[in-house]
Design an enzyme around this catalytic site. Structure first.
Site, PDB file in Angstrom:
ATOM      1  N   ASP A 242      75.778  16.727 -81.966  1.00  0.00           N
ATOM      2  CA  ASP A 242      76.615  15.535 -81.976  1.00  0.00           C
ATOM      3  C   ASP A 242      75.714  14.355 -82.357  1.00  0.00           C
ATOM      4  OD1 ASP A 242      77.977  13.164 -81.290  1.00  0.00           O
ATOM      5  OD2 ASP A 242      79.107  14.141 -79.678  1.00  0.00           O
TER       6      ASP A 242
ATOM      7  N   PHE B 280      78.206  13.553 -73.374  1.00  0.00           N
ATOM      8  CA  PHE B 280      79.388  12.698 -73.380  1.00  0.00           C
ATOM      9  C   PHE B 280      80.602  13.536 -72.963  1.00  0.00           C
ATOM     10  CE2 PHE B 280      82.829  10.165 -75.317  1.00  0.00           C
ATOM     11  CZ  PHE B 280      82.542   8.959 -74.697  1.00  0.00           C
TER      12      PHE B 280
ATOM     13  N   ARG C  67      73.742  -1.108 -70.699  1.00  0.00           N
ATOM     14  CA  ARG C  67      73.250  -0.512 -71.944  1.00  0.00           C
ATOM     15  C   ARG C  67      73.263  -1.539 -73.065  1.00  0.00           C
ATOM     16  NH1 ARG C  67      76.562   4.318 -74.901  1.00  0.00           N
ATOM     17  NH2 ARG C  67      77.806   2.533 -75.575  1.00  0.00           N
TER      18      ARG C  67
ATOM     19  N   TYR D 295      82.308   4.801 -86.307  1.00  0.00           N
ATOM     20  CA  TYR D 295      82.542   3.422 -85.887  1.00  0.00           C
ATOM     21  C   TYR D 295      81.367   2.779 -85.162  1.00  0.00           C
ATOM     22  CZ  TYR D 295      84.089   6.049 -81.721  1.00  0.00           C
ATOM     23  OH  TYR D 295      84.185   6.931 -80.665  1.00  0.00           O
ATOM     24  N   LYS D 296      80.292   3.512 -84.941  1.00  0.00           N
ATOM     25  CA  LYS D 296      79.136   2.917 -84.256  1.00  0.00           C
ATOM     26  C   LYS D 296      78.164   2.343 -85.286  1.00  0.00           C
ATOM     27  CE  LYS D 296      79.370   5.691 -79.992  1.00  0.00           C
ATOM     28  NZ  LYS D 296      80.588   6.508 -80.219  1.00  0.00           N
TER      29      LYS D 296
END
Length: 415
Positions: free
Chosen positions: A200, A128, A374, A225-226
């Site tokens: 990560d 990322f 996705r 937040y995921k």
């Protein structure tokens, strides 16, 4: 090895789903199939009441007293311990604080101090981007001898682990493809060469079992937040192996990382625990929302979460596989569940427009440049019938070329 994925009876799968009751704990809009929980998790219903109570009673009535009466001051540790259970970490090794990027800056700076005389940070080109940006910045800050070196593929990583590498920095599950690294094997390979490892967990925590302690990981970071459903911009978290606590400093020496912050000593004396990785005053409203969201997980069996994640992905892959070749969709997520996270991704032409057409039909996934559509599989609130329905809508959009409408071609800042 790749395997053949059998057709799933979605009605039976939903009826026998051991997690089906958890769906009622979330706010889910009517007419929406939400396949983007790997970008922003759904709202747990009790979060609304908890945040409202914090605003009206704790802040509105108790005012500053709530730092003690409501124990705001220990929210980072309390939330961290709740997260620790989901990622295989010991008590008092995880704190919730700041953002993923800031936490990476902290732990990467610390890791490089722990490995002096070595100059390389190894990561992947497809990591990322914010992780790579932070690593570039840390390398420049430390000095001209340090550098970020990128592997072109996962298969290249082990060969790059030489005596000049200080830190291996990897995302456990790739944000675009869903490819999952073998955390235990790569951590051991790095340690055998004297290299520290940072993981990560942004696309891992809350989606599958993780065993940071068992893998002997040095550091880990992740967002709230995921899959953890902490809300937009929720506090992130970081993990520090007990053997690394107290022996060095992280560079953001804010007052909440002081061993006695309320003594107001003009000189900084770092805490000897993971609390050293705190910095400024915690954002209470975000922390309270995160704390309440984490209560959803109190009685969740992570083995069941992973089993359903695998089955949801299999269901989607099998259904889309019936028409993927016809419309030039290429599966980029491993079919082998042991090598993937909790998402399914396809490369295709016109991916952005296809995703906008899906969203207009109530199927919310996302697009990742240059050509990836996705779909995130969130086991606590997603049903098998929804996954099958999303595949059917995707097929219809492709067959009718509904994506070719002008309104789906203009790109916005967020998808």
């Amino acid at each position: 090895m790749d395997r053949t994925i059998a057709k799933i009876d979605v009605r039976q799968a939903d009826q026998t789903d051991p997690l089906r009751a958890f769906r009622d704990r979330f706010e889910l809009p009517e007419g929406v199939i939400y396949l983007d929980g790997n970008s922003l998790g759904a709202l747990p219903k009790t979060v609304k009441q908890r945040v409202a109570r914090t605003i009206s009673q704790e802040w509105g009535e108790q005012l500053i007293r709530s730092w003690n009466t409501a124990d705001w001051v220990h929210l980072p540790q309390r939330v961290g311990n709740k997260i620790a259970r989901l990622i295989g970490a010991q008590e008092a090794t995880v704190v919730a604080a700041d953002s993923t990027s800031i936490n990476l800056f902290k732990v990467l700076s610390a890791a490089l101090q722990l490995n002096p005389g070595r100059s390389k940070i190894i990561s992947e080109r497809d990591n990322f981007p914010t992780d790579l940006y932070i690593a570039e910045g840390v390398a420049k800050q430390i000095g001209k001898d340090h550098q970020l070196v990128l592997a072109d593929t996962a298969a290249d990583i082990c060969a790059m682990l030489d005596e000049d590498v200080a830190v291996l920095m990897l995302t456990h599950v790739n944000y675009r493809t869903g490819y999952r690294h073998d955390m235990t094997a790569l951590t051991k390979a790095a340690h055998d060469r004297g290299i520290l490892v940072i993981w990560d967990l942004c696309h891992t925590a809350g989606a599958m079992q993780v065993d940071l302690a068992g893998a002997n990981a040095d550091f880990a970071i992740g967002c709230g937040y995921k899959y953890l459903n902490g809300g937009p911009g929720a506090p992130a978290f970081l993990y520090v192996n007990p053997r690394h606590q107290g022996g060095f400093r992280q560079p953001l020496s804010g007052w909440f990382g002081h061993r006695a912050p309320f003594d107001f000593d003009p000189s900084y004396a770092p805490s000897g625990s993971v609390e050293q990785y705190l910095c400024g005053t915690p954002p209470v409203l975000g922390m309270v929302a995160m704390d309440e969201a984490m209560s959803v997980w109190d009685d969740v069996d992570m083995t069941a979460v992973r089993a359903k994640s695998v089955a949801l992905c299999d269901c989607f892959i099998q259904n889309v596989g019936e028409f993927a070749d016809q419309f030039n969709l290429t599966l980029v997520t491993p079919r082998d569940a042991d090598r993937r996270g909790s998402q399914v991704s396809y490369s295709c032409d016109n991916g952005y427009a296809i995703m906008q057409a899906l969203i207009a039909r109530g199927v919310i996934g996302d697009f990742r440049a240059p050509d990836i559509i996705r779909f995130g599989m969130t086991p606590l609130y997603l049903s098998f019938a929804e996954v099958e329905g999303a595949a059917a809508i995707l097929k219809d959009i492709l067959a009718t070329r509904a994506w070719d409408a002008a309104e789906y071609q203009v790109r916005g800042a967020v998808t």
